[in-house]
Each structure stands twice: as structure tokens, then as C-alpha cells.
Design a protein around this motif. Structure first.
Motif, PDB file in Angstrom:
ATOM      1  N   ALA A  43      -1.838   6.704  -8.625  1.00 50.59           N
ATOM      2  CA  ALA A  43      -1.555   6.513  -9.809  1.00 50.59           C
ATOM      3  C   ALA A  43      -2.465   5.453 -10.473  1.00 50.59           C
ATOM      4  O   ALA A  43      -2.706   5.384 -11.592  1.00 50.59           O
ATOM      5  CB  ALA A  43      -0.019   5.544  -9.682  1.00 50.59           C
ATOM      6  N   GLY A  44      -3.074   4.597  -9.777  1.00 48.12           N
ATOM      7  CA  GLY A  44      -4.159   3.942 -10.461  1.00 48.12           C
ATOM      8  C   GLY A  44      -5.603   4.597 -10.601  1.00 48.12           C
ATOM      9  O   GLY A  44      -6.046   4.026 -11.387  1.00 48.12           O
ATOM     10  N   THR A  45      -5.750   5.627 -10.278  1.00 54.01           N
ATOM     11  CA  THR A  45      -6.882   6.208 -10.665  1.00 54.01           C
ATOM     12  C   THR A  45      -6.693   7.436 -11.643  1.00 54.01           C
ATOM     13  O   THR A  45      -7.827   7.810 -12.504  1.00 54.01           O
ATOM     14  CB  THR A  45      -7.354   7.318  -9.544  1.00 54.01           C
ATOM     15  OG1 THR A  45      -6.305   8.280  -9.261  1.00 54.01           O
ATOM     16  CG2 THR A  45      -7.905   6.267  -8.410  1.00 54.01           C
ATOM     17  N   VAL A  46      -5.543   7.546 -12.227  1.00 59.70           N
ATOM     18  CA  VAL A  46      -5.169   8.614 -13.490  1.00 59.70           C
ATOM     19  C   VAL A  46      -5.118   7.785 -14.595  1.00 59.70           C
ATOM     20  O   VAL A  46      -4.982   6.786 -14.851  1.00 59.70           O
ATOM     21  CB  VAL A  46      -3.609   9.427 -12.989  1.00 59.70           C
ATOM     22  CG1 VAL A  46      -3.499  10.295 -14.142  1.00 59.70           C
ATOM     23  CG2 VAL A  46      -3.796  10.107 -11.708  1.00 59.70           C
ATOM     24  N   ALA A  72       3.959   8.109   1.785  1.00 60.82           N
ATOM     25  CA  ALA A  72       3.782   8.567   0.403  1.00 60.82           C
ATOM     26  C   ALA A  72       3.766   7.544  -0.816  1.00 60.82           C
ATOM     27  O   ALA A  72       3.074   7.830  -1.884  1.00 60.82           O
ATOM     28  CB  ALA A  72       5.189   9.347   0.120  1.00 60.82           C
ATOM     29  N   VAL A  73       4.344   6.449  -0.577  1.00 56.32           N
ATOM     30  CA  VAL A  73       4.309   5.460  -1.478  1.00 56.32           C
ATOM     31  C   VAL A  73       2.686   4.710  -1.688  1.00 56.32           C
ATOM     32  O   VAL A  73       2.236   4.700  -2.659  1.00 56.32           O
ATOM     33  CB  VAL A  73       5.156   4.150  -1.139  1.00 56.32           C
ATOM     34  CG1 VAL A  73       4.834   2.973  -1.955  1.00 56.32           C
ATOM     35  CG2 VAL A  73       6.430   4.522  -1.332  1.00 56.32           C
ATOM     36  N   VAL A  74       1.998   4.898  -0.540  1.00 62.78           N
ATOM     37  CA  VAL A  74       0.566   4.233  -0.535  1.00 62.78           C
ATOM     38  C   VAL A  74      -0.197   5.362  -1.259  1.00 62.78           C
ATOM     39  O   VAL A  74      -0.957   5.177  -1.957  1.00 62.78           O
ATOM     40  CB  VAL A  74       0.229   3.913   0.784  1.00 62.78           C
ATOM     41  CG1 VAL A  74      -1.356   3.962   1.082  1.00 62.78           C
ATOM     42  CG2 VAL A  74       0.911   3.129   1.529  1.00 62.78           C
ATOM     43  N   VAL A  75       0.098   6.629  -0.839  1.00 67.00           N
ATOM     44  CA  VAL A  75      -0.862   7.697  -1.580  1.00 67.00           C
ATOM     45  C   VAL A  75      -0.485   7.758  -3.103  1.00 67.00           C
ATOM     46  O   VAL A  75      -1.446   7.602  -3.937  1.00 67.00           O
ATOM     47  CB  VAL A  75      -0.440   9.056  -1.060  1.00 67.00           C
ATOM     48  CG1 VAL A  75      -1.103  10.315  -1.945  1.00 67.00           C
ATOM     49  CG2 VAL A  75      -1.038   9.118   0.565  1.00 67.00           C
ATOM     50  N   TRP A  76       0.633   7.580  -3.624  1.00 69.88           N
ATOM     51  CA  TRP A  76       1.107   7.510  -4.879  1.00 69.88           C
ATOM     52  C   TRP A  76       0.597   6.320  -5.582  1.00 69.88           C
ATOM     53  O   TRP A  76       0.023   6.458  -6.673  1.00 69.88           O
ATOM     54  CB  TRP A  76       2.824   7.394  -5.013  1.00 69.88           C
ATOM     55  CG  TRP A  76       3.181   7.272  -6.543  1.00 69.88           C
ATOM     56  CD1 TRP A  76       3.091   8.358  -7.410  1.00 69.88           C
ATOM     57  CD2 TRP A  76       3.516   6.164  -7.053  1.00 69.88           C
ATOM     58  NE1 TRP A  76       3.632   7.772  -8.713  1.00 69.88           N
ATOM     59  CE2 TRP A  76       3.977   6.342  -8.663  1.00 69.88           C
ATOM     60  CE3 TRP A  76       3.474   4.940  -6.617  1.00 69.88           C
ATOM     61  CZ2 TRP A  76       4.090   5.680  -9.408  1.00 69.88           C
ATOM     62  CZ3 TRP A  76       3.902   3.778  -7.788  1.00 69.88           C
ATOM     63  CH2 TRP A  76       4.317   4.075  -8.967  1.00 69.88           C
ATOM     64  N   ALA A  77       0.712   5.050  -4.981  1.00 66.48           N
ATOM     65  CA  ALA A  77       0.002   3.958  -5.463  1.00 66.48           C
ATOM     66  C   ALA A  77      -1.348   4.005  -5.752  1.00 66.48           C
ATOM     67  O   ALA A  77      -1.847   3.706  -6.864  1.00 66.48           O
ATOM     68  CB  ALA A  77       0.042   2.647  -4.804  1.00 66.48           C
ATOM     69  N   PHE A  78      -2.002   4.673  -4.697  1.00 63.93           N
ATOM     70  CA  PHE A  78      -3.668   4.865  -4.891  1.00 63.93           C
ATOM     71  C   PHE A  78      -3.967   5.800  -5.827  1.00 63.93           C
ATOM     72  O   PHE A  78      -4.843   5.533  -6.772  1.00 63.93           O
ATOM     73  CB  PHE A  78      -4.080   5.594  -3.729  1.00 63.93           C
ATOM     74  CG  PHE A  78      -5.561   5.871  -3.446  1.00 63.93           C
ATOM     75  CD1 PHE A  78      -6.573   4.805  -3.569  1.00 63.93           C
ATOM     76  CD2 PHE A  78      -5.973   7.004  -3.440  1.00 63.93           C
ATOM     77  CE1 PHE A  78      -7.975   4.957  -3.304  1.00 63.93           C
ATOM     78  CE2 PHE A  78      -7.340   7.395  -3.585  1.00 63.93           C
ATOM     79  CZ  PHE A  78      -8.291   6.440  -3.663  1.00 63.93           C
TER      80      PHE A  78
END
Length: 94
Positions: free
Chosen positions: A91-94, A83-89
């Protein structure tokens, strides 16, 4: 930006509470008192207290060999990391 401090505060409280629950269960086990259900311990870990659960597991030497408890706790930790990896990925694209 008040979301991040609130989330960190909640995360901290959940992990401290989870650690305390593991401690309480270990104490009850030693004294022969009423125990905390494994389902409850795992639920607190799933809600965000996985760091507190693992810390308590190792510091208190509690539920370190109990299966399927350890496997489920490991799965919860893997889910949190994913979940943290997906969120970090994202979060950088938004």
C-alpha cells in the motif's frame, strides 16, 4: 475512500459474530445441546473473525487446549498478520 469504513464495519461484524458463535458453542457444551462444528468456528475466524475467536477463547475459556483446533486457529492468525504486513508494504509503494 468508502472502502476502508466498509471494510472496518465488516471486520467488526465478523468478529462480533465469531465471538457470539464461540459463546453459543460454550453454552451448548455446558447444557448438552447441539454444538457448533469446529469447522464453522474456524471458517468464521478465517473469514476475518480471528480477533473475536481469540478473545472468546480466552474470555470464555473455550477450546483453549483442544488440538488441532488451537494450532489451526494460530495458523489463521499468522496468515492474517502476514496479509496485513504484505498489504501495508504494498500500500505504501502504490
Amino acid at each position: 475512500m468508502t472502502f476502508i469504513p466498509a471494510a472496518l464495519g465488516l471486520y467488526t461484524v465478523l468478529n462480533i459474530t465469531t465471538f457470539f458463535l464461540f459463546w453459543w458453542d460454550k453454552r451448548a457444551a455446558k447444557q448438552g445441546d447441539r454444538r457448533i462444528r469446529e469447522r464453522t468456528l474456524l471458517l468464521f475466524a478465517l473469514m476475518g473473525g480471528s480477533l473475536g475467536a481469540v478473545t472468546a477463547q480466552h474470555m470464555l475459556r473455550h477450546k483453549t487446549r483442544k488440538q488441532p483446533f488451537c494450532g489451526l486457529l494460530f495458523a489463521i492468525i499468522a496468515l492474517h498478520i502476514a496479509a496485513v504486513v504484505v498489504w501495508a508494504f504494498f500500500a505504501g509503494t502504490v
